[in-house]
Design a protein around this motif. Structure first.
Motif, PDB file in Angstrom:
ATOM      1  N   PRO A  63      45.899  54.064  30.185  1.00 59.15           N
ATOM      2  CA  PRO A  63      45.708  52.868  30.600  1.00 59.15           C
ATOM      3  C   PRO A  63      45.412  51.860  29.124  1.00 59.15           C
ATOM      4  CG  PRO A  63      43.942  53.735  31.308  1.00 59.15           C
ATOM      5  CD  PRO A  63      44.630  55.017  30.643  1.00 59.15           C
ATOM      6  N   MET A  65      46.343  50.144  27.073  1.00 58.45           N
ATOM      7  CA  MET A  65      47.605  49.693  26.147  1.00 58.45           C
ATOM      8  C   MET A  65      47.142  48.563  25.039  1.00 58.45           C
ATOM      9  SD  MET A  65      50.930  49.460  28.169  1.00 58.45           S
ATOM     10  CE  MET A  65      51.439  50.696  29.194  1.00 58.45           C
ATOM     11  N   LEU A 238      42.951  40.993  35.652  1.00 61.41           N
ATOM     12  CA  LEU A 238      42.185  41.378  36.570  1.00 61.41           C
ATOM     13  C   LEU A 238      41.172  42.676  36.258  1.00 61.41           C
ATOM     14  CD1 LEU A 238      45.119  41.789  39.255  1.00 61.41           C
ATOM     15  CD2 LEU A 238      43.204  40.200  39.445  1.00 61.41           C
ATOM     16  N   VAL A 239      41.440  43.301  35.001  1.00 62.26           N
ATOM     17  CA  VAL A 239      40.595  44.382  34.769  1.00 62.26           C
ATOM     18  C   VAL A 239      39.276  44.218  35.064  1.00 62.26           C
ATOM     19  CG1 VAL A 239      40.299  46.009  33.054  1.00 62.26           C
ATOM     20  CG2 VAL A 239      42.394  44.804  33.141  1.00 62.26           C
ATOM     21  N   LEU A 383      39.415  49.406  30.441  1.00 61.10           N
ATOM     22  CA  LEU A 383      40.785  49.814  30.695  1.00 61.10           C
ATOM     23  C   LEU A 383      40.609  51.064  31.060  1.00 61.10           C
ATOM     24  CD1 LEU A 383      42.637  48.194  27.814  1.00 61.10           C
ATOM     25  CD2 LEU A 383      42.821  47.437  30.454  1.00 61.10           C
ATOM     26  N   PHE A 387      41.098  50.027  37.975  1.00 59.44           N
ATOM     27  CA  PHE A 387      41.468  50.264  39.449  1.00 59.44           C
ATOM     28  C   PHE A 387      41.974  51.423  39.838  1.00 59.44           C
ATOM     29  CE2 PHE A 387      41.708  45.589  38.854  1.00 59.44           C
ATOM     30  CZ  PHE A 387      41.036  45.052  39.698  1.00 59.44           C
ATOM     31  N   TYR A 388      42.713  52.167  39.055  1.00 61.34           N
ATOM     32  CA  TYR A 388      43.571  53.180  39.540  1.00 61.34           C
ATOM     33  C   TYR A 388      43.304  54.517  39.068  1.00 61.34           C
ATOM     34  CZ  TYR A 388      47.585  54.280  42.587  1.00 61.34           C
ATOM     35  OH  TYR A 388      48.254  54.614  43.715  1.00 61.34           O
ATOM     36  N   THR A 391      45.539  57.060  36.614  1.00 62.93           N
ATOM     37  CA  THR A 391      45.774  56.888  35.334  1.00 62.93           C
ATOM     38  C   THR A 391      44.636  56.612  34.217  1.00 62.93           C
ATOM     39  OG1 THR A 391      46.065  54.369  35.649  1.00 62.93           O
ATOM     40  CG2 THR A 391      47.928  55.648  35.611  1.00 62.93           C
TER      41      THR A 391
ATOM     42  N   ALA B 809      52.112  38.809  41.314  1.00 57.71           N
ATOM     43  CA  ALA B 809      52.290  39.702  40.224  1.00 57.71           C
ATOM     44  C   ALA B 809      51.244  39.411  39.202  1.00 57.71           C
ATOM     45  CB  ALA B 809      53.166  40.107  39.848  1.00 57.71           C
ATOM     46  N   GLY B 842      51.057  45.591  30.997  1.00 58.40           N
ATOM     47  CA  GLY B 842      50.601  46.983  31.294  1.00 58.40           C
ATOM     48  C   GLY B 842      49.216  47.266  31.946  1.00 58.40           C
ATOM     49  N   ASN B 843      48.253  46.202  30.958  1.00 57.74           N
ATOM     50  CA  ASN B 843      46.738  46.238  31.219  1.00 57.74           C
ATOM     51  C   ASN B 843      46.563  45.576  32.617  1.00 57.74           C
ATOM     52  OD1 ASN B 843      46.364  47.339  28.665  1.00 57.74           O
ATOM     53  ND2 ASN B 843      45.848  45.528  27.741  1.00 57.74           N
ATOM     54  N   ASN B 844      47.252  44.498  32.793  1.00 61.47           N
ATOM     55  CA  ASN B 844      46.836  43.880  33.962  1.00 61.47           C
ATOM     56  C   ASN B 844      47.454  44.166  35.146  1.00 61.47           C
ATOM     57  OD1 ASN B 844      44.976  41.652  34.630  1.00 61.47           O
ATOM     58  ND2 ASN B 844      46.969  40.188  34.798  1.00 61.47           N
ATOM     59  N   CYS B 845      48.430  45.313  35.149  1.00 60.98           N
ATOM     60  CA  CYS B 845      48.943  45.934  36.339  1.00 60.98           C
ATOM     61  C   CYS B 845      47.982  46.918  37.003  1.00 60.98           C
ATOM     62  CB  CYS B 845      50.101  46.720  36.183  1.00 60.98           C
ATOM     63  SG  CYS B 845      50.790  47.431  37.622  1.00 60.98           S
ATOM     64  N   PRO B 846      47.405  46.548  38.075  1.00 63.66           N
ATOM     65  CA  PRO B 846      46.329  47.357  38.765  1.00 63.66           C
ATOM     66  C   PRO B 846      46.745  48.837  38.929  1.00 63.66           C
ATOM     67  CG  PRO B 846      46.567  45.268  40.013  1.00 63.66           C
ATOM     68  CD  PRO B 846      47.610  45.224  38.996  1.00 63.66           C
ATOM     69  N   TYR B 847      48.027  48.941  39.228  1.00 62.92           N
ATOM     70  CA  TYR B 847      48.713  50.331  39.668  1.00 62.92           C
ATOM     71  C   TYR B 847      49.149  50.832  38.614  1.00 62.92           C
ATOM     72  CZ  TYR B 847      49.131  47.020  43.944  1.00 62.92           C
ATOM     73  OH  TYR B 847      48.737  46.486  44.749  1.00 62.92           O
ATOM     74  N   HIS B 848      49.013  50.409  37.311  1.00 62.12           N
ATOM     75  CA  HIS B 848      49.607  51.096  35.959  1.00 62.12           C
ATOM     76  C   HIS B 848      51.068  51.673  36.201  1.00 62.12           C
ATOM     77  CE1 HIS B 848      46.255  50.033  33.582  1.00 62.12           C
ATOM     78  NE2 HIS B 848      45.356  50.490  34.557  1.00 62.12           N
ATOM     79  N   ARG B 850      53.607  50.266  34.916  1.00 64.45           N
ATOM     80  CA  ARG B 850      54.581  49.751  33.918  1.00 64.45           C
ATOM     81  C   ARG B 850      54.709  50.787  32.689  1.00 64.45           C
ATOM     82  NH1 ARG B 850      55.969  44.776  32.725  1.00 64.45           N
ATOM     83  NH2 ARG B 850      56.594  43.546  34.468  1.00 64.45           N
ATOM     84  N   VAL B 945      48.602  49.056  49.018  1.00 64.65           N
ATOM     85  CA  VAL B 945      47.423  49.793  48.206  1.00 64.65           C
ATOM     86  C   VAL B 945      46.653  48.576  47.423  1.00 64.65           C
ATOM     87  CG1 VAL B 945      47.372  51.281  46.268  1.00 64.65           C
ATOM     88  CG2 VAL B 945      49.256  51.812  48.114  1.00 64.65           C
ATOM     89  N   LEU B 946      45.527  48.879  47.239  1.00 67.97           N
ATOM     90  CA  LEU B 946      44.623  48.024  46.716  1.00 67.97           C
ATOM     91  C   LEU B 946      44.927  46.495  47.297  1.00 67.97           C
ATOM     92  CD1 LEU B 946      44.773  49.035  43.178  1.00 67.97           C
ATOM     93  CD2 LEU B 946      42.951  49.388  44.559  1.00 67.97           C
ATOM     94  N   ILE B 949      43.015  42.925  46.244  1.00 67.25           N
ATOM     95  CA  ILE B 949      43.083  42.306  44.889  1.00 67.25           C
ATOM     96  C   ILE B 949      43.857  41.124  45.329  1.00 67.25           C
ATOM     97  CG2 ILE B 949      43.885  42.423  42.579  1.00 67.25           C
ATOM     98  CD1 ILE B 949      43.503  45.316  42.834  1.00 67.25           C
TER      99      ILE B 949
ATOM    100  N   GLY C  86      53.526  35.221  39.006  1.00 71.35           N
ATOM    101  CA  GLY C  86      52.238  35.351  39.462  1.00 71.35           C
ATOM    102  C   GLY C  86      52.205  34.561  40.635  1.00 71.35           C
TER     103      GLY C  86
END
Lengths: 446, 967, 178
Positions: A63, A65, A238-239, A383, A387-388, A391, B809, B842-848, B850, B945-946, B949, C86
């Motif tokens: 994660p 990146m 969001l992190v 990071l 959340f997940y 990863t 998103a 990629g960082n900001n996708c909570p599901y990772h 990407r 899922v999640l 958020i 978004g």
């Protein structure tokens, strides 16, 4: 004059002493230059390899990146804060002690921001398309997304760089005029051009003073805004560990903190090698020491806030992230940061420490280390445990990004070393302002 | 592959397409300036054929674009798989376009390696040798070994064998389930493997049968299992699984019973005993279990008496139930006894004829018994065999226990002719290699079960210079017989003609239609059988090796079967669902074994048996029975994968290397559970590439579950009123459709077929072990395993995770250049050309979910020919992710538009949805209240899922339904 | 008629100020003062009959231009290439603008205000200060950037003598005509 050191120097001394810093340098200087240039070569080699083979050369992963590039980017932007702060805010507040350091600080600012400016390029997966971020007219009507914090960065940082540079140049003009009048031959011709024909007539001074004041007024909110905008790169995401309204003031304070540390790291050797004790006096060091102490304490307060809010939030994921930072893989980095930024500066409570160049130097270096790790701790561990759970992962620096991070320092120092040999690193005019003007019969004098 | 090869393929198979694919692969090249009317650039043509990656024989339709096959899908009309395909079927393309594929006929030069040869020269060598042997009356010195070929190829080969008077053909399948056949012969007097009707069962009691991985017909049984088991309008069957190791199948069970290896039979009898005692079964079965002591069975198996009783009740009360047996721990020397006990259970519960259906018997029943394979091996070792002909797909040197010493035996054979088209451990030993065509390039037919005959036809012309085995053998045979074409016992010029002739009566002139349908599918009358009550005692399995050691469970791998699928890099990189490990093989040891040895995961361990030693990294499993050690079969690498994807390491990964050649005492079938091994720590490390950081959700409720009772209640009451998340902003408007997806966590069995299908469809590159281990794998869709409950006995949930296509998103607003944006149809678009690679999204996708192109990934020749022309191949430095198969959406919309109607369900199937055996994935238009996806999003089990958020995903998951308050 | 420039070079501030006072009292207003640094006392004298600098006007205009152009750019560009990101967007609809993503644009506006304002200020200084030029004015002397103060009086030739006298008496080290 003989008594120049005991009593305060005269105008003539100022010119002489400042111009002396521009005399041909010694071997030590060249040794440093070579060393720095060598590192810089490594920097560009690493960068070239990364462009050729791909971002994978740097240790980034899912994660993380983002990792050391953005860390160092934010670090340099932070360094870049002291200069304009001194030249703008302290100018408006008429803090007299600024005058003897502000030229160096401004130069530092510009070079630091230039160094920082490299990193978005280094960091981009396809840096050859980085110009997509600029709003340039194009036949396909494609424009950047002004909602993206990265585009805010582009505007904030380019504005900051331009205004700082303008500020710097405007400040230089009267001094270059002095250079012009003191030099001969081709130098004189160059300086004549750079001096724009400045002659210090009352009209020129009148507009000059006004313009300088206005620039300061404009730059003041700018200084505060730049790092706020940079902080939003994180706060807007969001992190867990990023998503916090605390970040803007938190980052600005940290920036000033590290900025002043860097100023000391640059000024103290100059003071020593150029023998500028008459101009950079203990009271200056003392003032800067105090400023570092204060910003350091404020920073400590922010750290406490950060922990408190994430605990008080009751957010399971926030708390998990915090707990992991404090205890797991990267805990050492976190505790290093707390020591360097919260504990080390406390020594400056003692005036003896504030006025001792050695102590100040050590503290400053610790502060820089601490502030680099602050950004590291914000980016990498947050990071790494977000959340997940699938990863979650650990980032390991690769030779490439290590080389590039080290190289960025060489880039900065190369610029600065060049500057102190080519331009007056003290402001002739403003230093004169600090010493009593020559009067004939003391009766009228002050 | 170079341009010329490409055009060769294009033009030749253009011709192939013209005649419905009936064109023998040849070197004739038509100039492209004469376009073929069936070859419309940009329009795919589909050829139906039969998957030959394992003997299950699923129907396949191959998508052919510009003369090259780019994707395989299950044949919806085929009775076995009904449109679904497993990961091995999906990955067959990697065998077709394998970089190591043998370029043409080869002849071994003395001791040195192979040398390319002409077809005639190479086949002449074989023909001459055979002729010589016949004239000297030593026809018996010729042996033919093929994989299970029960169709006309088999027929032809048998005629060939007769004509030349050689030994009878041996069909070699490592997993032949002979114990089931033998048991059925004893109990039901029928030497066959019946059809198990999971779909009609209320409760399934499996003794180690890994039917979701490899057992008999995994797609068929996974599919019918879902029909029986997954929660539908308040009803759901029960599944109890008995196995020493928590396999993928076990983790799908409502109750997994962990027993000591080899005690399955005891348990079966104990259960039967309980049924008899408590009057749940006919008294006449009493005699069989008279001697059975439930208490003793409980002690020996380590399963409590209560559990045995509970299982007995559940099984007996199911009307009907189904008891099955298989898997490694049921392949001991007592395998047949165990299967007999299971037969008795079925008979006692009255399942025979209901869920155990003879008549439509499985093709496995026709495999040559292992005893004859052993005999052949003996004959070879004894120097009786002078010519050995090995068909494609057989690799005995790898897939049979080293105890058989087969490799050494083969070395004794004067002339070994191999028809392999990719080099393997056995073709290494050959003297002549006459590469046969890949099954996607071949004519043929295969009957997975009686009454079903699937047709194979070439879906494209051969990628390399290879010829159908049938044709080559016909030539060789005639040459050896000295007969010319059209004369003698084998007159047919090609196998194709033989085949067409054989088909003629079946298809009644309807060849085109039959080919399009994929074969001739009928039903055979069910055979009624009566159970003979016998057996009734199960001896403990005989295990070679150190008595104090641990029982070695070498189990068939879902990913590689017996190893024939290991040539595929897709499968190597698709994680094993339970361990989430890729590329490497491992030895699975229980937690306390690990404690005793003092090893951590990734530490190298030497597994020692009388046959030899195998060195593998440790995978520490809290679930494995402490007295067992498990090693997956089939792990091997092909030359091009090393060192490209894994560090070159010559050491073997194959558990066969330490297995003795043991056999089941009754049936004579190959016994895989036959040895105890001792473990020693080596002190070195070889970390595994495990993609999932943890199986613990840390209370984040990514995969959610609901108790069966509660689910029933909700199903009746329906979903409560939806509380829309408050927002400051006006919602997005969708002028057209809004695409969405639902994934039923209850139906998902974790078979990974969707993962590989997605990789095949979307040109997802392979990154190799090191990158994958470092979180740089590129799968757009990953299949997660989340464990809850006691670590040694967890409830597993499988969660397919892909781009959630959120309405709000997080990835989009952070992109500085609008590379990530929201389309009008509710997808998260990703514009590769615009992407600068800041990786902020990629960082900001909570599901990772990407993925980033860290390097310029390559597709080793000729794999690039497989690339889907409708999907961009991504460049270095750009972000990518699931597009919900945008190309399929566009195609579906176009079709609907051409037919002047709105898009409806079925027009658009995403690659993952299409291949899912359990139909866990549903794609559709969320604005259409009638669409299946929309209906499911309103299900009471629906969740995101999640959700907290507030990303408002377009992908809705349905909670898993757990029984008996597990987890 | 031609004017003559009389230049007095001073070493001290108080003498310079005295000279300026004298000149003012005598009605000499066309005076240029050269100083190595801005000196408060001297400015005091001069400010009496000099207008306030108009640089601030430049700054104001520049800043406003920045704000306006920023909003034009951001709003217009998201109109012509409006994407939903978004869940937020800004798009032209029948009625006018629909959607909701204005707040970020204030950041751009602020930055451009500072940028344009800053540049305008410098331009103002340069223009009003009669910069840049390659050669210094006739009356200029290099010492004025070091430690000397200069007072250049532009007067009719016949009065030059008196100015000479005046400057010397008020304490000039050196007086010369240019």
């Amino acid at each position: 004059m003989s008594d120049g050191r005991t009593t305060s120097p005269t105008f003539a001394d100022v010119n002489r002493d400042v111009l002396r810093t521009l005399e041909p340098p010694g071997n030590l200087y060249f040794a440093w230059m070579c060393f720095v240039a060598l590192l810089l070569a490594g920097f560009f080699a690493a960068w070239a390899g990364q462009v050729w083979w791909g971002m994978g050369m740097a240790g980034k992963r899912v994660p993380q990146m983002w990792a050391m590039y953005i860390t160092t980017f934010v670090f340099w932007i932070g360094i870049g804060h002291a200069g304009t702060l001194i030249s703008a805010i302290l100018y408006l507040f008429r803090a007299r002690w600024r005058t003897s350091i502000y030229r160096g600080a401004e130069a530092m600012t510009i070079f630091a921001v230039m160094t920082a400016g490299l990193f978005p390029l280094i960091h981009a997966g396809r840096m050859w398309f980085a110009y997509y971020l600029l709003p340039y007219p194009n036949q396909r009507f494609l424009w950047p997304n002004f909602r993206s914090p990265l585009v805010w960065d582009v505007f904030a940082i380019s504005t900051y760089l331009s205004i700082s540079t303008v500020f710097f140049i405007v400040g230089l003009v009267p001094d270059i005029a002095a250079l012009r009048d003191a030099s001969t031959g081709w130098r004189k011709r160059i300086f004549s051009m750079l001096a724009l024909g400045w002659e210090g007539s009352d009209t020129q001074w009148r507009h000059y003073r006004r313009a300088y004041g206005l620039l300061a007024a404009l730059a003041t909110p700018l200084v505060l805004s730049v790092h706020s905008v940079v902080s939003w790169d994180f706060a807007m995401a969001l992190v867990p560990g990023w998503h916090s309204t605390l970040f803007a003031p938190f980052f600005v304070d940290g920036a000033i903190f590290s900025g002043f540390a860097m100023v000391l790291i640059l000024i103290l050797p100059m003071r020593h090698f150029f023998n500028l004790h008459a101009y950079i006096q203990e009271k200056h060091l003392d003032a800067m020491g105090k400023l570092i102490l204060v910003t350091g304490l404020v920073l400590t307060y922010f750290y406490i806030c950060e922990i408190f809010t994430s605990l008080y939030s009751g957010e399971h994921i926030e708390k998990a992230s915090l707990f992991w930072k404090v205890t797991a893989t990267y805990a050492w980095a976190l505790w290093t940061m707390y020591f360097c930024n919260c504990v080390a500066p406390l020594v400056l409570f003692w005036k003896r420490a504030r006025t001792s160049p050695v102590v100040l130097y050590v503290v400053s270096i610790l502060v820089l280390i601490g502030m680099w790790f602050e950004r590291f701790n914000i980016i990498v561990p947050s990071l790494g445990h977000d959340f997940y759970p699938y990863t979650w992962g650990i980032y390991y620096p690769s030779p490439t990004d290590t080389m590039i991070v080290i190289g960025s320092f060489s880039f900065f120092f190369l610029l600065f070393l060049g500057f102190i040999r080519l331009m007056p690193s003290l402001s002739i005019v403003e230093v004169k302002e600090t010493i009593p003007p020559p009067v004939r019969d003391r009766a009228h004098g002050h | 592959m170079n341009r010329r090869d490409f055009f060769k393929i294009v033009t030749v198979s253009g011709a192939a397409a013209a005649s419905g694919g009936c064109q023998q692969a040849s070197e004739t090249i038509l100039p492209l300036v004469v376009p073929n009317e069936q070859l419309v650039p940009g329009v795919a043509s589909w050829f139906s054929t039969v998957c030959r990656e394992c003997p299950a024989g699923c129907g396949v339709i191959a998508r052919n674009r510009e003369g090259r096959v780019v994707k395989l899908e299950g044949n919806p009309d085929h009775p076995v798989n009904a449109g679904a395909l497993c990961m091995r079927g999906q990955a067959a393309l990697q065998g077709l376009y394998h970089p190591d594929r043998i370029a043409g006929p080869m002849v071994r030069e003395g001791g040195a390696g192979f040398k390319a040869a002409a077809w005639d020269a190479a086949s002449k060598i074989v023909a001459d040798k055979i002729a010589a042997l016949r004239t000297s009356g030593k026809g018996r010195a010729i042996a033919v070994v093929t994989q299970l070929e029960n169709g006309n190829l088999g027929g032809l080969l048998d005629r060939w064998v007769q004509a030349l008077g050689t030994r009878p053909r041996v069909t070699l399948e490592p997993f032949a389930y002979e114990s089931i056949r033998a048991a059925n012969k004893i109990t039901f007097n029928r030497d066959a493997i019946p059809y198990y009707a999971f779909e009609d069962a209320e409760a399934v009691l499996s003794f180690g049968a890994d039917f979701i991985e490899t057992w008999l017909s995994n797609v068929n049984y996974a599919r019918t299992f879902a029909r029986m088991h997954s929660f539908r309008d308040g009803r759901a069957g029960t599944f109890i699984h008995v196995e020493p190791r928590q396999s993928l199948t076990a983790s799908n069970a409502d109750e997994w019973v962990r027993n000591a290896p080899g005690t399955e039979g005891l348990l079966a009898l104990a259960i039967l005993r309980v049924m008899v005692d408590e009057g749940m079964a006919d008294r006449r079965f009493g005699e069989a279990v008279a001697s059975v002591d439930v208490k003793r069975a409980a002690d020996e198996s380590g399963v409590s008496v209560e559990t045995i009783k509970r299982v007995a009740k559940t099984f007996a009360h199911a009307k009907p139930g189904l008891a099955i047996g298989g898997g490694v721990s049921v392949t001991g020397t007592n395998a047949t006894q165990t299967q007999i006990a299971i037969n008795l259970l079925n008979a006692a519960a009255g399942n025979v004829g209901k869920t155990v259906r003879f008549g439509a018997d499985s093709a496995y029943g026709k495999v040559t018994p292992y005893s004859e394979v052993a005999n052949l091996a003996g004959a070879m070792a004894g120097g009786e065999i002078e010519v050995l002909i090995l068909g494609p797909g057989v690799n005995p040197a790898f897939t049979l226990p080293s105890g058989l010493k087969l490799a050494d035996a083969i070395r004794k054979v004067a002339l070994v002719a191999s028809f392999a088209n990719v080099p393997d451990q056995t073709s290494e030993l050959a003297h002549v290699v006459l590469p046969g065509t890949h099954w996607l390039e071949s004519w043929g037919d295969y009957s997975p079960r009686d009454g079903v005959l699937g047709f194979l036809q070439p879906t494209m012309s051969p990628v390399r210079d290879s010829r159908p085995m049938g044709d080559t053998l016909l030539r060789i045979g005639r040459a050896a017989l000295g007969a010319e074409e059209g004369k003698g016992p084998i007159p047919w010029p090609t196998f194709e003609q033989y085949l067409k002739a054989a088909w003629a009566p079946l298809v009644k002139g309807e060849l085109e239609g039959a080919l399009r349908r994929g074969g001739v599918f009928g039903d055979v009358a069910p055979a009624t059988v009566s159970a003979k009550v016998s057996g009734g005692e199960v001896a403990p399995p005989k295990l070679a090796g150190d008595g104090g050691g641990l029982t070695l469970l070498a189990y068939p791998s879902l990913r590689f079967y017996d190893g024939r699928s290991a040539v595929s890099s897709w499968l190597q990189e698709a994680p094993d669902t339970m361990t989430q490990a890729v590329w490497d093989a491992w030895v699975e040891i229980s937690t306390d074994t690990a404690r005793k040895l003092g090893v951590a995961q990734g530490d190298m361990i030497a597994v020692k048996s009388p046959q030899g030693t195998l060195e593998l990294p440790a995978y520490i499993s809290p679930t494995l029975h402490p007295s067992a050690v498990a090693i997956p079969m089939g792990h091997r690498y092909t030359p091009y994968q090393r060192p490209r994807y894994v560090a070159a390491d010559p050491r073997s990964l194959n558990p066969m290397d330490i297995l003795p050649a043991a056999a089941d005492s009754t049936s004579g079938g190959l016994a895989f559970m036959s040895v105890k091994v001792t473990l020693t720590k080596l002190g070195t490390r070889r970390p595994l590439a495990v993609l999932q950081a943890t199986h613990d959700q840390d209370d984040r409720e990514l995969a959610q579950h609901v108790e069966l009772g509660a689910a029933r209640e909700q199903a009746l009451r329906g979903r409560g009123p939806e509380a829309a998340a408050p927002t400051l902003y006006e919602d997005q408007k969708y002028p057209g459709p809004r695409w969405g997806m639902t994934i039923d966590v209850d139906a998902c069995v974790g078979c990974q077929a969707c993962v590989v299908s997605c990789q095949a469809e979307n040109n997802v590159p392979v990154v190799g072990k090191a990158s994958a281990a470092y979180g740089r794998q590129l799968h757009w869709l990953r299949l997660e395993r989340w464990a809850e409950g006691k670590p040694e006995h967890p409830t597993n949930m499988f969660l397919p995770m892909l781009c959630q296509h959120c309405e709000v998103a997080p990835c989009e607003p952070v992109c500085p250049v609008y590379a990530a944006y929201r389309t009008e149809e509710g997808l998260n678009g990703q514009v590769y050309n615009r992407c600068v690679g800041t990786r902020y999204c990629g960082n900001n996708c909570p599901y990772h979910v990407r993925r980033f192109n860290w390097f310029q990934y390559e597709f080793p020749t000729p794999l690039e020919v497989q690339l889907n022309p409708d999907v961009t191949v991504r460049q270095l430095g750009v972000m990518e992710k699931c597009t919900m198969c945008l190309q399929r959406i566009i195609a579906g919309k176009d079709r609907a538009r051409d037919e002047k109607r709105a898009v409806r369900d079925g027009d658009i199937l995403t690659a993952c949805q299409q291949t899912c055996p359990t139909q866990a994935i549903t794609f559709g238009n969320l604005k259409d209240e009638g669409s299946g996806a929309t209906k499911l999003t309103h299900s009471p089990r629906a969740y995101h899922v999640l959700e907290e958020i507030g990303t408002r995903p377009s992908i809705t998951y349905l909670r898993k339904v757990v029984r008996g308050g597990h987890a | 008629m031609a004017t003559e420039t009389v230049l007095g070079v001073f070493a001290h501030v108080d003498t310079t100020v005295r000279a300026l006072e004298e000149l003012r009292a005598r009605g000499y207003h066309d005076v240029t003062v050269y100083t190595p640094l801005p000196v408060h006392e001297i400015e005091e004298v001069l400010e009496r009959d000099r207008p306030v600098s108009r640089v601030r006007l430049f700054t104001l205009i520049g800043g406003l231009a920045g704000i306006v152009s920023a909003f034009l750019l951001t709003i217009w560009s998201s109109m012509v290439w409006g994407q939903v990101t978004g869940g937020k967007y800004l798009q032209p609809t029948g009625g006018g603008i629909s959607g909701s993503s204005l707040p970020p644009f204030f950041i751009i506006a602020f930055e451009l205000m500072v940028l344009f304002g800053g540049f305008a200020t410098v331009i103002g200084m340069v223009v009003l200060g009669r910069l840049p030029r390659l050669r210094t004015s006739a009356a200029y002397d290099p010492r004025f950037t070091n430690d000397r103060f200069g007072v250049a009086v532009h007067c009719a030739p016949e009065r030059a003598a008196t100015v000479h006298e005046l400057l010397r008496t008020s304490g000039a080290e050196e007086v010369k005509s240019r």
